[in-house]
Design a protein around this motif. Structure first.
Motif, PDB file in Angstrom:
ATOM      1  N   LEU A 545      65.820-107.509  19.107  1.00 58.01           N
ATOM      2  CA  LEU A 545      66.698-107.738  19.897  1.00 58.01           C
ATOM      3  C   LEU A 545      67.359-108.808  20.736  1.00 58.01           C
ATOM      4  O   LEU A 545      68.502-109.571  20.613  1.00 58.01           O
ATOM      5  CB  LEU A 545      67.730-106.388  20.503  1.00 58.01           C
ATOM      6  N   ARG A 546      65.832-109.527  21.358  1.00 53.43           N
ATOM      7  CA  ARG A 546      65.711-110.534  22.306  1.00 53.43           C
ATOM      8  C   ARG A 546      65.964-111.524  21.417  1.00 53.43           C
ATOM      9  O   ARG A 546      66.371-112.981  22.262  1.00 53.43           O
ATOM     10  CB  ARG A 546      64.734-109.968  23.145  1.00 53.43           C
ATOM     11  N   SER A 547      65.353-111.703  20.240  1.00 51.54           N
ATOM     12  CA  SER A 547      64.992-112.889  19.984  1.00 51.54           C
ATOM     13  C   SER A 547      66.293-113.117  18.956  1.00 51.54           C
ATOM     14  O   SER A 547      65.990-114.243  18.062  1.00 51.54           O
ATOM     15  CB  SER A 547      64.056-112.615  18.714  1.00 51.54           C
ATOM     16  N   ALA A 548      67.241-112.353  18.792  1.00 52.01           N
ATOM     17  CA  ALA A 548      68.094-112.600  17.561  1.00 52.01           C
ATOM     18  C   ALA A 548      69.424-113.158  17.995  1.00 52.01           C
ATOM     19  O   ALA A 548      69.810-112.974  19.728  1.00 52.01           O
ATOM     20  CB  ALA A 548      68.150-111.527  16.455  1.00 52.01           C
ATOM     21  N   ASN A 549      70.466-113.480  17.109  1.00 53.03           N
ATOM     22  CA  ASN A 549      71.639-114.041  17.893  1.00 53.03           C
ATOM     23  C   ASN A 549      72.582-113.087  17.298  1.00 53.03           C
ATOM     24  O   ASN A 549      72.698-112.782  16.330  1.00 53.03           O
ATOM     25  CB  ASN A 549      72.171-115.302  16.718  1.00 53.03           C
ATOM     26  N   LEU A 550      72.912-112.258  18.267  1.00 54.24           N
ATOM     27  CA  LEU A 550      73.474-110.584  17.719  1.00 54.24           C
ATOM     28  C   LEU A 550      75.438-110.692  17.970  1.00 54.24           C
ATOM     29  O   LEU A 550      75.578-109.902  16.984  1.00 54.24           O
ATOM     30  CB  LEU A 550      72.878-109.436  19.203  1.00 54.24           C
ATOM     31  N   LYS A 551      75.392-112.040  17.591  1.00 56.17           N
ATOM     32  CA  LYS A 551      76.798-111.962  17.303  1.00 56.17           C
ATOM     33  C   LYS A 551      76.894-112.136  15.826  1.00 56.17           C
ATOM     34  O   LYS A 551      77.957-112.524  15.075  1.00 56.17           O
ATOM     35  CB  LYS A 551      77.262-113.159  17.575  1.00 56.17           C
ATOM     36  N   ARG A 552      75.819-112.515  15.568  1.00 55.23           N
ATOM     37  CA  ARG A 552      75.836-112.799  13.977  1.00 55.23           C
ATOM     38  C   ARG A 552      74.586-111.458  13.145  1.00 55.23           C
ATOM     39  O   ARG A 552      74.952-111.165  11.862  1.00 55.23           O
ATOM     40  CB  ARG A 552      75.142-113.711  13.290  1.00 55.23           C
ATOM     41  N   LEU A 553      73.993-110.975  13.632  1.00 55.28           N
ATOM     42  CA  LEU A 553      72.883-110.307  13.469  1.00 55.28           C
ATOM     43  C   LEU A 553      73.431-108.269  13.397  1.00 55.28           C
ATOM     44  O   LEU A 553      74.350-107.873  14.206  1.00 55.28           O
ATOM     45  CB  LEU A 553      71.126-110.077  13.856  1.00 55.28           C
ATOM     46  N   THR A 554      73.654-108.646  11.652  1.00 58.43           N
ATOM     47  CA  THR A 554      74.059-106.794  11.478  1.00 58.43           C
ATOM     48  C   THR A 554      72.989-105.303  12.184  1.00 58.43           C
ATOM     49  O   THR A 554      71.833-105.654  11.976  1.00 58.43           O
ATOM     50  CB  THR A 554      74.244-106.761  10.079  1.00 58.43           C
ATOM     51  N   PHE A 555      73.270-103.629  12.188  1.00 62.98           N
ATOM     52  CA  PHE A 555      72.527-103.409  11.942  1.00 62.98           C
ATOM     53  C   PHE A 555      71.754-103.023  10.918  1.00 62.98           C
ATOM     54  O   PHE A 555      70.623-103.226  11.068  1.00 62.98           O
ATOM     55  CB  PHE A 555      72.935-101.898  12.691  1.00 62.98           C
ATOM     56  N   SER A 556      71.899-103.176  10.159  1.00 62.09           N
ATOM     57  CA  SER A 556      70.980-102.977   9.051  1.00 62.09           C
ATOM     58  C   SER A 556      69.951-103.826   8.769  1.00 62.09           C
ATOM     59  O   SER A 556      69.100-104.104   8.713  1.00 62.09           O
ATOM     60  CB  SER A 556      72.346-102.886   7.226  1.00 62.09           C
ATOM     61  N   GLY A 557      70.392-105.886   9.116  1.00 55.10           N
ATOM     62  CA  GLY A 557      69.427-106.171   9.173  1.00 55.10           C
ATOM     63  C   GLY A 557      68.577-106.086  10.601  1.00 55.10           C
ATOM     64  O   GLY A 557      67.262-106.879  10.007  1.00 55.10           O
ATOM     65  N   LEU A 558      68.686-105.362  11.418  1.00 56.61           N
ATOM     66  CA  LEU A 558      68.149-105.472  12.514  1.00 56.61           C
ATOM     67  C   LEU A 558      66.798-104.407  12.028  1.00 56.61           C
ATOM     68  O   LEU A 558      65.668-104.497  12.820  1.00 56.61           O
ATOM     69  CB  LEU A 558      68.663-104.818  13.642  1.00 56.61           C
ATOM     70  N   ILE A 559      67.157-103.723  11.255  1.00 56.38           N
ATOM     71  CA  ILE A 559      66.323-102.183  11.218  1.00 56.38           C
ATOM     72  C   ILE A 559      65.534-102.587   9.729  1.00 56.38           C
ATOM     73  O   ILE A 559      63.951-102.349  10.200  1.00 56.38           O
ATOM     74  CB  ILE A 559      66.887-101.855  10.554  1.00 56.38           C
ATOM     75  N   LYS A 560      65.414-103.856   9.335  1.00 57.10           N
ATOM     76  CA  LYS A 560      65.053-105.004   7.983  1.00 57.10           C
ATOM     77  C   LYS A 560      63.776-105.436   9.287  1.00 57.10           C
ATOM     78  O   LYS A 560      62.354-104.850   8.870  1.00 57.10           O
ATOM     79  CB  LYS A 560      65.640-105.338   6.987  1.00 57.10           C
ATOM     80  N   ARG A 561      64.235-105.960  10.619  1.00 60.91           N
ATOM     81  CA  ARG A 561      63.246-107.135  11.219  1.00 60.91           C
ATOM     82  C   ARG A 561      62.411-106.277  11.866  1.00 60.91           C
ATOM     83  O   ARG A 561      61.238-106.211  12.042  1.00 60.91           O
ATOM     84  CB  ARG A 561      63.988-107.759  11.814  1.00 60.91           C
ATOM     85  N   THR A 562      62.904-104.757  12.724  1.00 57.11           N
ATOM     86  CA  THR A 562      62.462-104.090  13.182  1.00 57.11           C
ATOM     87  C   THR A 562      60.956-103.477  12.274  1.00 57.11           C
ATOM     88  O   THR A 562      59.442-103.156  12.263  1.00 57.11           O
ATOM     89  CB  THR A 562      62.810-102.536  13.876  1.00 57.11           C
ATOM     90  N   LYS A 581      79.306 -97.536   6.519  1.00 55.52           N
ATOM     91  CA  LYS A 581      78.932 -98.483   5.794  1.00 55.52           C
ATOM     92  C   LYS A 581      79.611 -99.428   7.078  1.00 55.52           C
ATOM     93  O   LYS A 581      78.960-100.595   6.717  1.00 55.52           O
ATOM     94  CB  LYS A 581      79.046 -97.656   4.650  1.00 55.52           C
ATOM     95  N   ALA A 582      80.533 -99.376   7.363  1.00 50.45           N
ATOM     96  CA  ALA A 582      80.963-100.602   8.099  1.00 50.45           C
ATOM     97  C   ALA A 582      80.104-101.346   8.609  1.00 50.45           C
ATOM     98  O   ALA A 582      80.610-102.020   9.522  1.00 50.45           O
ATOM     99  CB  ALA A 582      83.341-100.913   7.379  1.00 50.45           C
ATOM    100  N   ALA A 583      79.940 -99.985   9.654  1.00 52.24           N
ATOM    101  CA  ALA A 583      79.575-100.530  11.517  1.00 52.24           C
ATOM    102  C   ALA A 583      77.803-101.116  10.969  1.00 52.24           C
ATOM    103  O   ALA A 583      77.778-101.408  11.818  1.00 52.24           O
ATOM    104  CB  ALA A 583      79.814 -98.856  11.814  1.00 52.24           C
ATOM    105  N   ILE A 584      77.913-100.220   9.931  1.00 58.38           N
ATOM    106  CA  ILE A 584      76.273-101.007  10.124  1.00 58.38           C
ATOM    107  C   ILE A 584      76.709-102.644   9.089  1.00 58.38           C
ATOM    108  O   ILE A 584      74.874-103.236   9.185  1.00 58.38           O
ATOM    109  CB  ILE A 584      75.256 -99.926   9.270  1.00 58.38           C
ATOM    110  N   LYS A 585      77.311-102.999   8.594  1.00 55.47           N
ATOM    111  CA  LYS A 585      76.915-103.647   8.693  1.00 55.47           C
ATOM    112  C   LYS A 585      77.795-105.384   9.467  1.00 55.47           C
ATOM    113  O   LYS A 585      77.924-106.149   9.007  1.00 55.47           O
ATOM    114  CB  LYS A 585      77.471-103.961   6.924  1.00 55.47           C
TER     115      LYS A 585
END
Length: 590
Positions: A545-562, A581-585
């Motif tokens: 969360l601290r290293s990413a641009n949260l205005k572009r990173l999605t929840f699905s992208g966050l979980i993959k990076r984690t 689906k809409a929320a996690i993307k």
């Protein structure tokens, strides 16, 4: 000038003959309550009865007990017995219990179940309300108990919207909020297109009533607490004559402008900032009472999560933290209610729930007193392997299942539910292996092979989803009630579920975005960063969360990076993401 209210009165469970004594008592209660507000006010009441729909229906003794189990949410005999006690005042003697239970409960719990499961009765009930309203031209519909279900079922459908337009509904002693009943409306109670809907709620009412949680400016739940001897604190006249009914319901209706002022004041509270649009609740438990349950990194996790929330728009005053021995089951429930309270229907509200500690699975009983499922739960400080001291989804979904679809609710669980066997080389796992007496519920002796093996639990009857959807809501074996997915509210068969959602114009129960430390059968571990302990999942999640641009990173992208970071640290646990689906993307800071 004196005001006259035209009222359509719809009775509840139990026998109610046309012209019977109940009509006199209702009329007297309404008169007393109205004149307390305005001595010059009068009423004209039309009464609607429907006993004839049920006279031809039969329900067996077992069917009655099964009906109680469905409404009470438990198949244990003591749960059924408590419900019987509440209706009879005491437990009937065994010699006459089957006869008495069958007859009296047929006209209480049996009526509710028959109405829920008999489409012919429901259609005829809707038709009768339509004809009665056309005849009476009522301003107000007062509906008690089962009558409130019939009223809601009528007015929530497209063909019934015009019937309630410009009118007020007063429901009381209602089972609409009961999870079993709500599941028949595809898991969600929607606002009605009426002038105002008042629900009179008595927490002492034992006839399977429940609060109704609807987020709308034209809905209001009115506290009408009373405790009387007799019929389970369900008496209609006590509701109608209650001081709160006078002070809120009739006062609104007898004043031309009071309702408009009430709606305006709610809008002003939101605009003025008196209602918090962001809230977070962070729970961390290291110091469980038993030494073998204790963890190290949970308190650190909560402070780490508070830091990242404040770095991304949350004020310190928006965040509550509860730790260790203060995080009892009651304290957690009370704070979750605070977390999800006050969410508005216009969008923009953000809520975050974070739990760091142990998770568990509790085997639970069905209507036939057999273990037929397991419930995932959060483990509070005072956990004792009973549902009373656990945070289970059948309590939790009553709060989140009714949230407006346009709010954002994120639930993060750094725990596991598959047990807690230690593994060398990694920190402690965050899950508990049940004690032997609890474990026995899920085992059976194989006399042929002379060994213990897992019982084959009954497949879940919740079939509103198929394929992967079954696993998502009910676990890999269709018997696990997963935390945060409102499985109890998805009780209709798949095609019926889709049809009812279409008829009622909604999408089913609200579902939060769920970030979980591991998959259903995995363990969640702790991690040491230098001399500091954290949950491995929480630590890697926050770093991403601290290293990413949260205005572009999605929840699905966050979980993959984690997940990638956990593997790099040597952990096999695979974090899990669920949600619409809409929320996690969409971007996290959308």
């Amino acid at each position: 000038m004196a005001r006259k209210l035209k009222i359509l009165a719809i009775h509840g469970v139990g026998r109610h003959q046309a012209g019977g004594d109940w009509e006199v008592r209702w009329a007297d209660a309404i008169k007393r309550s109205l004149t307390r507000t305005d001595p010059s006010a009068t009423s004209e009441i039309e009464f609607l009865t429907y006993d004839d729909f049920f006279d031809a229906e039969q329900i067996t003794t077992f069917g009655t007990l099964e009906a109680i189990a469905k409404l009470a949410g438990s198949g244990l005999w003591h749960g059924i017995g408590d419900a019987v006690d509440s209706i009879f005042g005491q437990r009937p003697r065994r010699a006459r219990s089957l006869r008495n239970v069958s007859e009296k409960l047929r006209w209480t719990a049996g009526m509710v179940i028959q109405w829920v499961e008999n489409e012919t009765i429901r259609v005829r009930s809707r038709e009768r309300i339509g004809k009665s309203l056309a005849k009476s031209n009522a301003d107000v519909i007062c509906a008690h108990s089962l009558g409130s279900l019939i009223a809601y079922d009528t007015f929530s459908r497209k063909e019934g919207e015009k019937l309630i337009e410009g009118k007020c509904l007063v429901s009381f002693g209602s089972q609409i909020g009961n999870p079993f009943v709500r599941s028949q409306f595809a898991g969600r109670i929607e606002p009605l297109k009426c002038q105002h809907w008042y629900n009179l709620y008595n927490p002492e009412d034992d006839i399977f009533t429940a609060p109704i949680r609807v987020t709308a400016r034209n809905f209001e739940q009115v506290d009408c607490a009373f405790d009387i001897s007799g019929f389970a604190d369900h008496d209609a006249t006590e509701y109608l004559a209650h001081a709160s009914t006078s002070d809120v319901v009739w006062s609104d209706m007898l004043s031309q402008n009071r309702l408009q002022r009430k709606h305006r004041s709610m809008r002003h509270a939101v605009r003025s900032g008196k209602i918090h649009r962001r809230r977070a609740l962070l729970i961390g438990i290291n110091e469980y009472p038993s030494a073998d349950m204790r963890l190290e990194g949970c308190v650190n996790d909560t402070f780490l999560m508070s830091e990242v929330l404040q770095e991304n728009g949350f004020d310190a005053s928006d965040i509550r933290v509860v730790l260790n021995r203060r995080a009892t089951a009651d304290a957690i429930r009370e704070r979750i209610e605070w977390l999800l309270d006050g969410i508005q229907s216009d969008g923009g509200d953000k809520r975050v729930l974070f739990f760091s500690g142990h998770g568990a699975q509790i085997p639970d009983y069905g209507a036939d007193e057999k273990v037929d499922r397991v419930d995932e739960c959060l483990v509070p400080w005072d956990f004792d392997w009973s549902r009373e001291y656990a945070v289970t989804d059948d309590w939790f979904h009553n709060l989140y299942g009714q949230l407006p679809y346009n709010c954002q609710f994120l639930a993060i669980f750094d725990c596991c539910h598959s047990g807690g066997m230690t593994r060398s080389g990694l920190g402690r796992p965050r899950g508990l292996t049940p004690p032997d007496d609890i474990r026995h519920r899920q085992l059976q002796w194989d006399a042929k092979d002379k060994n213990w093996r897992a019982r084959e639990l009954e497949d879940s009857k919740h079939s509103s989803t198929t394929g992967r959807g079954v696993s998502k809501f009910h676990g890999a074996h269709s018997v696990n009630r997963r935390l945060g997915v409102a499985a109890d509210l998805r009780g209709l068969e798949s095609q019926a579920y889709k049809l009812v959602r279409k008829q009622l114009s909604h999408y089913g129960p609200y579902m939060p975005v769920l970030l979980q430390a591991c998959q259903e059968s995995q363990l969640a571990f702790e991690y040491r960063h230098g001399n500091n302990a954290y949950g491995a999942f929480t630590y890697t999640l926050v770093q991403e969360l601290r290293s990413a641009n949260l205005k572009r990173l999605t929840f699905s992208g966050l979980i993959k990076r984690t997940r990638t970071q956990l593997w790099r640290l040597g952990y096999e646990q695979v974090p899990n993401l669920d949600g619409p689906k809409a929320a996690i993307k969409r971007p996290i800071l959308s």
